[in-house]
Scaffold this motif. Structure first.
Motif, mmCIF file in Angstrom:
data_model
loop_
_atom_site.group_PDB
_atom_site.id
_atom_site.type_symbol
_atom_site.label_atom_id
_atom_site.label_comp_id
_atom_site.label_asym_id
_atom_site.label_seq_id
_atom_site.Cartn_x
_atom_site.Cartn_y
_atom_site.Cartn_z
ATOM 1 N N MET A 17 -8.196 5.675 -8.149
ATOM 2 C CA MET A 17 -9.254 6.375 -8.869
ATOM 3 C C MET A 17 -9.839 7.457 -7.962
ATOM 4 O O MET A 17 -9.712 8.621 -8.185
ATOM 5 C CB MET A 17 -10.335 5.377 -9.303
ATOM 6 C CG MET A 17 -11.514 5.985 -10.035
ATOM 7 S SD MET A 17 -11.073 7.048 -11.419
ATOM 8 C CE MET A 17 -10.264 5.938 -12.538
ATOM 9 N N ASP A 25 -4.106 8.560 -5.406
ATOM 10 C CA ASP A 25 -5.272 7.678 -5.315
ATOM 11 C C ASP A 25 -5.437 6.939 -6.636
ATOM 12 O O ASP A 25 -5.275 7.546 -7.700
ATOM 13 C CB ASP A 25 -6.533 8.519 -5.044
ATOM 14 C CG ASP A 25 -7.514 7.832 -4.110
ATOM 15 O OD1 ASP A 25 -7.551 6.591 -4.102
ATOM 16 O OD2 ASP A 25 -8.245 8.537 -3.395
ATOM 17 N N ILE A 71 -5.402 0.249 -6.919
ATOM 18 C CA ILE A 71 -4.584 1.369 -6.411
ATOM 19 C C ILE A 71 -3.555 1.769 -7.476
ATOM 20 O O ILE A 71 -3.439 1.099 -8.495
ATOM 21 C CB ILE A 71 -3.940 0.982 -5.055
ATOM 22 C CG1 ILE A 71 -2.954 -0.168 -5.202
ATOM 23 C CG2 ILE A 71 -5.035 0.618 -4.039
ATOM 24 C CD1 ILE A 71 -2.231 -0.541 -3.889
ATOM 25 N N TRP A 77 0.835 -1.215 0.000
ATOM 26 C CA TRP A 77 0.000 0.000 0.000
ATOM 27 C C TRP A 77 0.872 1.269 0.000
ATOM 28 O O TRP A 77 0.724 2.112 -0.900
ATOM 29 C CB TRP A 77 -1.000 -0.016 1.171
ATOM 30 C CG TRP A 77 -1.846 1.215 1.222
ATOM 31 C CD1 TRP A 77 -1.552 2.390 1.842
ATOM 32 C CD2 TRP A 77 -3.118 1.420 0.575
ATOM 33 N NE1 TRP A 77 -2.547 3.318 1.642
ATOM 34 C CE2 TRP A 77 -3.526 2.751 0.867
ATOM 35 C CE3 TRP A 77 -3.947 0.619 -0.205
ATOM 36 C CZ2 TRP A 77 -4.725 3.293 0.399
ATOM 37 C CZ3 TRP A 77 -5.156 1.167 -0.671
ATOM 38 C CH2 TRP A 77 -5.526 2.481 -0.366
ATOM 39 N N ARG A 102 -25.197 4.762 3.808
ATOM 40 C CA ARG A 102 -25.078 5.161 2.403
ATOM 41 C C ARG A 102 -26.150 6.192 1.994
ATOM 42 O O ARG A 102 -25.817 7.164 1.313
ATOM 43 C CB ARG A 102 -25.133 3.911 1.531
ATOM 44 C CG ARG A 102 -24.625 4.118 0.160
ATOM 45 C CD ARG A 102 -23.624 3.070 -0.260
ATOM 46 N NE ARG A 102 -23.210 3.315 -1.627
ATOM 47 C CZ ARG A 102 -22.111 3.989 -1.951
ATOM 48 N NH1 ARG A 102 -21.322 4.487 -1.029
ATOM 49 N NH2 ARG A 102 -21.808 4.177 -3.220
HETATM 50 C C1 GDG Z 1 -9.682 1.894 -3.353
HETATM 51 C C2 GDG Z 1 -8.687 2.850 -4.020
HETATM 52 C C3 GDG Z 1 -10.341 3.230 -5.870
HETATM 53 C C4 GDG Z 1 -16.466 6.285 2.610
HETATM 54 N N1 GDG Z 1 -16.908 6.714 3.806
HETATM 55 C C5 GDG Z 1 -18.139 6.208 3.961
HETATM 56 C C6 GDG Z 1 -18.449 5.449 2.831
HETATM 57 N N2 GDG Z 1 -17.403 5.508 2.022
HETATM 58 C C7 GDG Z 1 -17.339 4.874 0.701
HETATM 59 C C8 GDG Z 1 -17.386 5.904 -0.405
HETATM 60 C C9 GDG Z 1 -16.747 5.151 -1.569
HETATM 61 C C10 GDG Z 1 -15.784 4.214 -0.853
HETATM 62 O O1 GDG Z 1 -16.132 4.178 0.517
HETATM 63 C C11 GDG Z 1 -14.347 4.719 -0.929
HETATM 64 O O2 GDG Z 1 -13.856 4.521 -2.211
HETATM 65 P P1 GDG Z 1 -12.627 5.347 -2.783
HETATM 66 O O3 GDG Z 1 -12.501 5.016 -4.217
HETATM 67 O O4 GDG Z 1 -12.854 6.786 -2.558
HETATM 68 O O5 GDG Z 1 -11.350 4.931 -1.927
HETATM 69 P P2 GDG Z 1 -10.682 3.564 -1.316
HETATM 70 O O6 GDG Z 1 -11.478 3.007 -0.211
HETATM 71 O O7 GDG Z 1 -9.290 3.946 -0.966
HETATM 72 O O8 GDG Z 1 -10.675 2.526 -2.545
HETATM 73 C C12 GDG Z 1 -9.417 3.895 -4.844
HETATM 74 C C13 GDG Z 1 -11.212 2.172 -5.201
HETATM 75 O O9 GDG Z 1 -10.420 1.252 -4.430
HETATM 76 C C14 GDG Z 1 -12.013 1.368 -6.233
HETATM 77 O O10 GDG Z 1 -11.191 0.804 -7.196
HETATM 78 O O11 GDG Z 1 -11.165 4.223 -6.446
HETATM 79 O O12 GDG Z 1 -8.495 4.733 -5.516
HETATM 80 O O13 GDG Z 1 -7.850 3.464 -3.051
HETATM 81 O O14 GDG Z 1 -17.691 4.397 -2.263
HETATM 82 O O15 GDG Z 1 -18.700 6.292 -0.627
HETATM 83 N N3 GDG Z 1 -19.629 4.810 2.666
HETATM 84 C C15 GDG Z 1 -20.550 4.920 3.681
HETATM 85 N N4 GDG Z 1 -20.284 5.630 4.816
HETATM 86 C C16 GDG Z 1 -19.113 6.281 5.002
HETATM 87 O O16 GDG Z 1 -18.908 6.916 6.046
HETATM 88 N N5 GDG Z 1 -21.729 4.319 3.561
#
Ligand code: GDG
Length: 458
Positions: free
Chosen positions: A368, A366, A159, A89, A346
């Motif tokens: 995405m 990041d 990632i 990571w 959500r």
């Molecule tokens: C990895 C990569 C790539 C967040 N807080 C809450 C919540 N979330 C949800 C968001 C979003 C998800 O979590 C986070 O997704 P991200 O893409 O922003 O980031 P990572 O977790 O680091 O994901 C990233 C991803 O994989 C997919 O390939 O985009 O770059 O690092 O959906 O909404 N959901 C709820 N409550 C929260 O407090 N319900």
């Protein structure tokens, strides 16, 4: 149609609240499995007390079989926390200063991948197409190949992929590169990651890009491509619209009456740039007295990987920083930062995105960033908010025509972008939003999934 077998470290629980509430990735992959029939295999999230985890737990849901395995406590320690989250990571996020190379952990990572391969083997049929997800499981195909499996096997990395100078600080980089070369298709989020991968192949004369999305390594030809992951755009837009009537969203609306809301949503992770962002918000307030008391910054940050020391430390840093800024700038009737250090549901999240005038998404690096895409999809087309987005998020390559791109290390620059976003005329907001939304409607998560599988099977 051939069966699909998905392998990922964690496997999502069955969706209870309908499609958009489950998270787009799980929905898209389940739809692909439902269409073709197949298996989703992964870690149960539990560690067994014994040295030998029990048998696979199999559950059927329609045409999908979920196959979950426990790991031992030692496995979790070494493979998951030790190597995946304390080596791969940080390295993939360009943080070689944070990587901890323990021999035990490296061995544990390869051992658990072998274990996964042995658990999967009895379930595999010769014509199954296998799709492996993310950095936890890079060596899986090599293990399956060693056992004689000739199936189509694809890999998608969620990632970023770093340049050779960063990757090669890792002692087992060769094994990792060979692990990737054992796949038929290796997918990255962006062209930039793909270029870095090609550079890593070249650096030690291991192979090269040979055009037409093909690469050579170890006298073998395989495919590589960029497939930007996305969300269920249309469904999430609808979901966010409905979420406005949720009682917590109504309460939030009531409580910010007369003020502009800025929202930040991130797992508590050093890659997300949360401390730099709080600095930028503070600078914005100091530089723009007219906005003082008229703006609220809501930072939602669920805890994550708290067993890893860097995360535990960050937990304290962010809480202290939010408290310090509130203490310095707050007034008797105004709290500048609302900091929520746990997950919100959500529907509430979707409703809050829609309430916010600015989505502030400023990771230092990041793959995405789905929050950026969710924020855009959740907006009211008549009065959309502005996305302020780090140029180091994969999403920036797709949303650059609509978002205000910032360098998250440049605190003054991010503060200026915030001011620009809050002052942006409606017409410009609509134009920018429409460009992003058109893109996201075309390139949604089903498109991502189909594009990857098409290239894997062709
Ligand atoms: C990895 C990569 C790539 C967040 N807080 C809450 C919540 N979330 C949800 C968001 C979003 C998800 O979590 C986070 O997704 P991200 O893409 O922003 O980031 P990572 O977790 O680091 O994901 C990233 C991803 O994989 C997919 O390939 O985009 O770059 O690092 O959906 O909404 N959901 C709820 N409550 C929260 O407090 N319900």
């Amino acid at each position: 149609m051939t069966r699909l077998v998905i392998v990922s470290n964690r496997v999502p629980a069955p969706a209870k609240e309908g499609a958009a509430s489950a998270g787009g990735l799980a929905v898209a992959l389940k739809a692909a499995l439902e269409e073709r029939g197949g298996i989703w295999m992964g870690w149960s999230g539990k560690s067994s007390e014994n040295d030998e985890p029990g048998p696979l737990a199999l559950t059927e849901e329609g045409k999908i079989t979920f196959a979950l395995t426990d790991l031992t406590g030692k496995d979790v320690e070494e493979y998951y926390y030790g190597f995946a989250n304390r080596v791969l990571w940080p390295i993939c996020h360009y943080r070689l200063d944070l990587a901890e190379y323990g021999r035990k952990e490296m061995a544990g990572y390869f051992r658990v991948n072998r274990f996964f391969a042995h658990r999967l083997a009895p379930l595999l049929r010769p014509d199954d197409v296998v799709w492996v997800h993310d950095y936890h499981l890079i060596p899986l195909a090599a293990e399956l190949r060693q056992m004689g499996f000739k199936n189509r096997i694809g890999f998608f990395l969620h990632i970023p992929w770093p340049p050779a100078d960063v990757l090669y600080t890792m002692p087992v980089h060769e094994e990792i590169m060979h692990g990737l070369a054992a796949y038929d298709l290796v997918g990255f989020q962006t062209d930039h990651d793909l270029e870095n991968f090609a550079g890593c192949l070249r650096r030690e004369d291991m192979g090269d890009a040979i055009g037409d999305g093909r690469f050579t390594a170890n006298d073998k030809v395989f495919k590589g491509g960029a497939y930007g992951i996305s969300i269920e755009t249309a469904a999430f837009a609808e979901f966010a619209k409905k979420a406005g009537s949720h009682h917590l969203v109504q309460r939030a609306r009531q409580s910010i009456k007369g003020r502009d809301l800025i929202i930040g949503v991130d797992r508590l992770d050093y890659s997300k740039g949360i401390t730099q962002r709080l600095d930028a918000f503070e600078r914005f307030v100091v530089n723009n007295p007219a906005h003082q008391r008229n703006v609220t910054y809501l930072q939602i940050t669920p805890k994550s990987r708290s067993e890893v020391p860097e995360y535990e430390q960050m937990q304290r840093t962010v809480a202290e920083q939010a408290g310090r800024v509130n203490g310095a700038l707050g007034t008797v009737d105004w709290v500048p930062i609302r900091y929520i250090n746990r997950s919100v549901s959500r529907p509430v999240l979707a409703g809050l995105y829609r309430l916010a005038k600015v989505g502030l998404v400023t990771p230092l690096r990041d793959g995405m960033n789905l929050v950026a895409k969710e924020y855009v999809a959740a907006q009211d087309p008549e009065d959309p908010g502005v996305l302020v987005l780090s140029r180091f998020a994969g999403a920036a390559r797709e949303l650059k025509r609509g978002a205000l791109l910032v360098n998250p290390y440049d605190i003054e620059g991010t503060a200026n972008a915030l001011a620009r976003a809050l002052n942006m005329p409606l017409e410009e907001r609509r134009e920018r939003w429409q460009r992003m939304m058109d893109y996201l409607l075309e390139y949604d998560v089903s498109r991502w999934c189909n594009d990857f599988l098409k290239d894997l099977v062709d």
